[in-house]
Design a protein around this motif. Structure first.
Motif, short mmCIF file in Angstrom:
data_model
loop_
_atom_site.label_atom_id
_atom_site.label_comp_id
_atom_site.label_asym_id
_atom_site.label_seq_id
_atom_site.Cartn_x
_atom_site.Cartn_y
_atom_site.Cartn_z
N THR A 114 0.42 -1.08 0.10
CA THR A 114 0.21 -0.35 -0.10
C THR A 114 1.04 1.29 -0.15
O THR A 114 1.79 1.28 -0.07
CB THR A 114 -0.82 -0.17 0.92
N GLN A 140 5.87 8.81 6.21
CA GLN A 140 6.26 8.05 7.06
C GLN A 140 7.41 9.14 7.08
O GLN A 140 7.34 9.90 6.70
CB GLN A 140 7.71 7.35 6.58
N THR A 176 2.46 4.96 1.21
CA THR A 176 2.83 5.14 2.90
C THR A 176 3.14 6.34 2.87
O THR A 176 3.63 7.05 1.97
CB THR A 176 3.34 3.92 3.79
N PHE A 236 5.54 5.63 11.76
CA PHE A 236 4.85 5.31 10.48
C PHE A 236 3.44 5.95 10.66
O PHE A 236 3.11 5.58 11.71
CB PHE A 236 5.12 3.73 10.34
N GLY A 254 -1.15 3.73 5.78
CA GLY A 254 -0.67 3.21 4.63
C GLY A 254 -1.90 2.88 4.74
O GLY A 254 -2.52 1.94 5.30
N SER A 255 -2.21 3.23 3.05
CA SER A 255 -2.94 2.20 2.45
C SER A 255 -3.67 2.67 0.67
O SER A 255 -2.71 3.59 0.53
CB SER A 255 -5.10 3.19 3.33
#
Length: 379
Positions: free
Chosen positions: A259, A263, A261, A279, A282-283
């Motif tokens: 996915t 960060q 992300t 993190f 995320g998707s």
């Protein structure tokens, strides 16, 4: 609040900086793009001076300034003894490093080297600014260079450009000056990582490299840190200062089973990574190209949008040194957001401005949306 666009123009690519003459004044810069031709018409860069939006809402606008004949990306920065500085491609000659001394004064410029084709980096630096641009290189790659702009109240000047990196398509650079030099982050396609310009790789930029640039009798760039070479390209990048170093945040595209992300990572004053990465998101619904960053004291403020598969949502997160558990805010939109989101922290670190561009529901022009979040209440 929604700002009216210039007549017969769409308002795109918003950026927020403070005025170098009055830190309470926020400067909103955006690209004005003609809605109806003629073919080949160049764009304008608009500067709107928002007078103390931290205590008055909606903000009062001061005088506006327009720089004509812009083509492609632009970058803007605050600066000492000036309102703002800009770096833009005019499409008709050398790329100018432009200083706006005051709201009603004529801008002053100095030209970058003639090979500059991608305006990429402009950050306040002692004596002026650190500048970054891209130039064409072999194999359809783009070599990234860093130098310095000087301004002492008369005419600006530029000097010391040296190659630091290489990329493939999108030019992503940012910088933060520290006590040990200027930390420059960029999306790089070099493998292994280097801080010396293009070395022959033809792949997409899949890692973030941190170079420490030292301004002396000669400009020297050295490799400070790099992220692992990832499975997909870097699509968003931003830096923010800290009292003991810097923050760097980056967005990576999704890839097959992986996915997209967002960060973030802390850096010490020499550019080395400190601790583990944070993190943040995320998707498959995430749009990493909309990443925007700002600073509140030593905290990082990050904004991005989702909406590839659902209704658009802008998420704003405040990140401290030790925790990702700080409050976060959201904005719901009916139209998609595809460009980087502008983020600016107040000079007293108690509020954040966020600006982004979306297509109007009334007509097909894009307009700038501006929102303030108050710390302790919204964020």
């Amino acid at each position: 609040m929604v700002l009216d666009p210039p007549l017969d123009q769409s308002a795109l690519s918003p950026k927020l900086v403070r005025s170098g003459l009055d830190p309470k004044t926020a400067v909103l810069a955006f690209m004005g793009v003609p809605v109806n031709g003629p073919a080949g018409a160049l764009n304008d860069i608009h500067l709107r001076f928002l007078l103390d939006p931290w205590s008055t809402w909606p903000p009062v606008e001061g005088s506006n300034h327009v720089l004509a004949d812009a083509q492609g990306p632009f970058v803007v920065s605050e600066g000492a003894a000036m309102e703002v500085a800009l770096l833009r491609d005019t499409g008709t000659g050398p790329m100018p490093y432009t200083v706006v001394p005051a709201q009603l004064m004529i801008p002053k410029s100095a030209n970058l080297p003639p090979d500059a084709t991608h305006a990429a980096l402009l950050r306040m630096h002692p004596g002026g600014h650190v500048l970054g641009y891209g130039r064409p290189h072999a194999g359809n790659t783009i070599e990234l260079l860093v130098g310095f702009g000087r301004y002492s109240g008369k005419l600006p000047s530029v000097e010391g450009f040296t190659p630091v990196g290489c990329t493939k398509d999108e030019v992503l650079m940012d910088a933060v000056p520290t006590e040990k030099g200027t930390l420059v982050a960029f999306a790089s396609n070099d493998d292994p990582a280097s801080a010396s310009g293009c070395t022959g790789s033809l792949s997409n930029a899949k890692q973030v490299v941190i170079a420490r640039v030292i301004d002396g009798s000669a400009v020297v760039a050295e490799l400070a840190a790099s992220t692992p070479d990832g499975p997909s390209e870097i699509q968003g990048l931003g830096m923010a200062g800290r009292s003991d170093g810097a923050w760097v945040a980056f967005g990576r595209a999704g890839w097959i089973e992986a996915t997209a992300t967002i960060q973030a990572q802390r850096l010490d004053a020499a550019g080395a990574f400190v601790g583990e990465p944070f993190f943040l998101a995320g998707s498959s619904d995430l749009n990493p190209a909309t990443l925007g960053v700002g600073r509140l004291n030593d905290d990082l403020v990050v904004a991005w949008s989702t909406g590839a598969e659902t209704s658009t949502r802008i998420e704003v997160r405040r990140l401290s040194t030790w925790s990702t558990g700080n409050p976060e805010a959201t904005i719901e939109e009916t139209q998609s957001v595809s460009q980087p989101i502008a983020v600016l922290g107040s000079p007293t670190a108690d509020a954040v401005l966020v600006a982004y561009s979306v297509v109007s529901e009334v007509d097909q022009t894009s307009r700038i949306h501006l929102q303030r979040f108050d710390c302790g209440v919204d964020l």
